[in-house]
Design an enzyme around this catalytic site. Structure first.
Site, PDB file in Angstrom:
ATOM      1  CB  SER A 179      37.256  47.653  33.808  1.00 21.08           C
ATOM      2  OG  SER A 179      37.643  46.699  35.173  1.00 21.08           O
TER       3      SER A 179
HETATM    4  N1  SAH Z   1      38.537  49.698  39.638  1.00 22.52           N
HETATM    5  C1  SAH Z   1      39.892  50.091  38.966  1.00 22.52           C
HETATM    6  C2  SAH Z   1      40.268  49.011  38.335  1.00 22.52           C
HETATM    7  C3  SAH Z   1      41.681  48.369  38.977  1.00 22.52           C
HETATM    8  S1  SAH Z   1      42.391  46.928  38.478  1.00 22.52           S
HETATM    9  C4  SAH Z   1      40.049  51.210  38.096  1.00 22.52           C
HETATM   10  O1  SAH Z   1      38.824  51.952  37.978  1.00 22.52           O
HETATM   11  O2  SAH Z   1      41.113  51.880  37.851  1.00 22.52           O
HETATM   12  C5  SAH Z   1      42.072  45.992  40.004  1.00 22.52           C
HETATM   13  C6  SAH Z   1      42.876  46.352  41.300  1.00 22.52           C
HETATM   14  O3  SAH Z   1      42.566  45.252  42.137  1.00 22.52           O
HETATM   15  C7  SAH Z   1      44.429  46.495  40.930  1.00 22.52           C
HETATM   16  O4  SAH Z   1      44.792  47.964  41.283  1.00 22.52           O
HETATM   17  C8  SAH Z   1      44.718  45.426  42.162  1.00 22.52           C
HETATM   18  O5  SAH Z   1      46.148  45.868  42.904  1.00 22.52           O
HETATM   19  C9  SAH Z   1      43.684  45.553  43.226  1.00 22.52           C
HETATM   20  N2  SAH Z   1      43.652  44.315  44.010  1.00 22.52           N
HETATM   21  C10 SAH Z   1      43.939  42.969  43.713  1.00 22.52           C
HETATM   22  N3  SAH Z   1      43.840  42.242  45.068  1.00 22.52           N
HETATM   23  C11 SAH Z   1      43.534  43.192  45.810  1.00 22.52           C
HETATM   24  C12 SAH Z   1      43.125  43.067  47.200  1.00 22.52           C
HETATM   25  N4  SAH Z   1      43.083  41.790  47.803  1.00 22.52           N
HETATM   26  N5  SAH Z   1      43.017  44.205  47.928  1.00 22.52           N
HETATM   27  C13 SAH Z   1      42.668  45.285  47.142  1.00 22.52           C
HETATM   28  N6  SAH Z   1      43.082  45.527  45.973  1.00 22.52           N
HETATM   29  C14 SAH Z   1      43.415  44.677  45.297  1.00 22.52           C
END
Ligand code: SAH
Length: 269
Positions: free
Chosen positions: A107
């Site tokens: 993000s």
């Molecule tokens: N906070 C992260 C942003 C990640 S983007 C950072 O700082 O990099 C969102 C993430 O949520 C992705 O990696 C995706 O794979 C994950 N995601 C989506 N659905 C999910 C679920 N049900 N359980 C765990 N992770 C999930």
């Protein structure tokens, strides 16, 4: 050999100005940036490590006058460039979302600051001066988990993609934090009852609804924030407070601005 003029890299701050609606998957622009970066000399690691570039990012956010100081201080000490591909390191301190592989994005710093600020302003966190026990859904590259670790007593972060879970583990080890987040490879829709209840829950992926497991694992006085579909408004940031009055629990819901996060999916890969 191509005769076209290379695009300016890194992009100017002006071009990175926030659009009306947050779009957290700017794939085309970023692929272009990766190609442009490959043509240029690698950014000086010394410059990025000095902390001055990072401090400037925080100063720009502070100038907007709407972010929590504790959150900004935590962001000033987490090296965001260590969490992204080295070809994108020069963009790590611009207010932009960046690809982290597996079709996912990290993000924008302003979105991280805003969401963590909303958690810090919850009744429980204000009283404690800390986020307490936190559950993050969507570890991604581990950047936000690292920022949260500096604001909380304990962090559990779940990622459904094993490739990213492994990557985050390495990133967090390399960066070194006073309190290391507990990383779980699993379906975050189920929460993590064994580590709960949580004072704060934050989702980095957007779903159709707020899974029941999250509200069940939110401690009394706790606050949850999650990008969620809202009728007629697309995806918005939803804040849920677990309020207890006369021994009876209720969950107070408020809707904030429209956003567009990567989807919250079921199961693991
Ligand atoms: N906070 C992260 C942003 C990640 S983007 C950072 O700082 O990099 C969102 C993430 O949520 C992705 O990696 C995706 O794979 C994950 N995601 C989506 N659905 C999910 C679920 N049900 N359980 C765990 N992770 C999930």
């Amino acid at each position: 050999m191509s005769t076209s003029t290379p695009k300016r890299f890194p992009a100017s701050l002006k071009s990175a100005a926030a659009p009306q609606r947050e779009l957290l998957m700017p794939q085309r622009h970023l692929h272009q940036a990766t190609r442009d970066a490959a043509r240029l000399a690698r950014p000086s690691g010394a410059g990025l490590d000095s902390g001055a570039v990072r401090q400037r990012m925080v100063d720009r956010l502070r100038a907007e006058g709407k972010f929590d100081e504790h959150v900004l201080a935590a962001m000033a000490s987490v090296p965001r460039h260590e969490f992204v591909d080295s070809a994108l390191a020069a963009q790590a301190y611009e207010d932009t979302a960046l690809p982290i592989g597996h079709g996912q994005t990290i993000s924008k710093p302003s979105v991280v600051a805003h969401m963590l600020g909303l958690l810090m302003s919850g009744a429980g966190a204000r009283q404690r001066g800390s986020l307490g026990r936190v559950l993050e859904i969507g570890t991604g590259c581990g950047y936000q988990a690292a920022v949260i670790a500096l604001l909380a007593r304990h962090v559990t972060s779940i990622e459904r993609l094993q490739g990213l879970h492994d990557k985050a583990k390495l990133n967090l080890q390399r960066v070194g934090l006073p309190r290391v987040p507990r990383l779980i490879w699993g379906d975050g829709r189920l929460g993590h009852a064994a580590s709960g209840p949580f004072d704060c829950i934050i989702a980095a992926a957007g779903g159709e609804d707020i899974p029941a497991a999250w509200t069940e694992q939110l401690a009394p006085g706790g606050r949850l924030i999650a990008p969620t579909a809202a009728s007629g408004r697309g995806q918005v940031l939803v804040v849920l407070d677990h309020v207890v009055e006369a021994g009876v629990s209720r969950w107070a819901r408020s809707e904030h601005e429209a956003v567009l996060f990567v989807p919250l999916k079921s199961g693991v890969l």
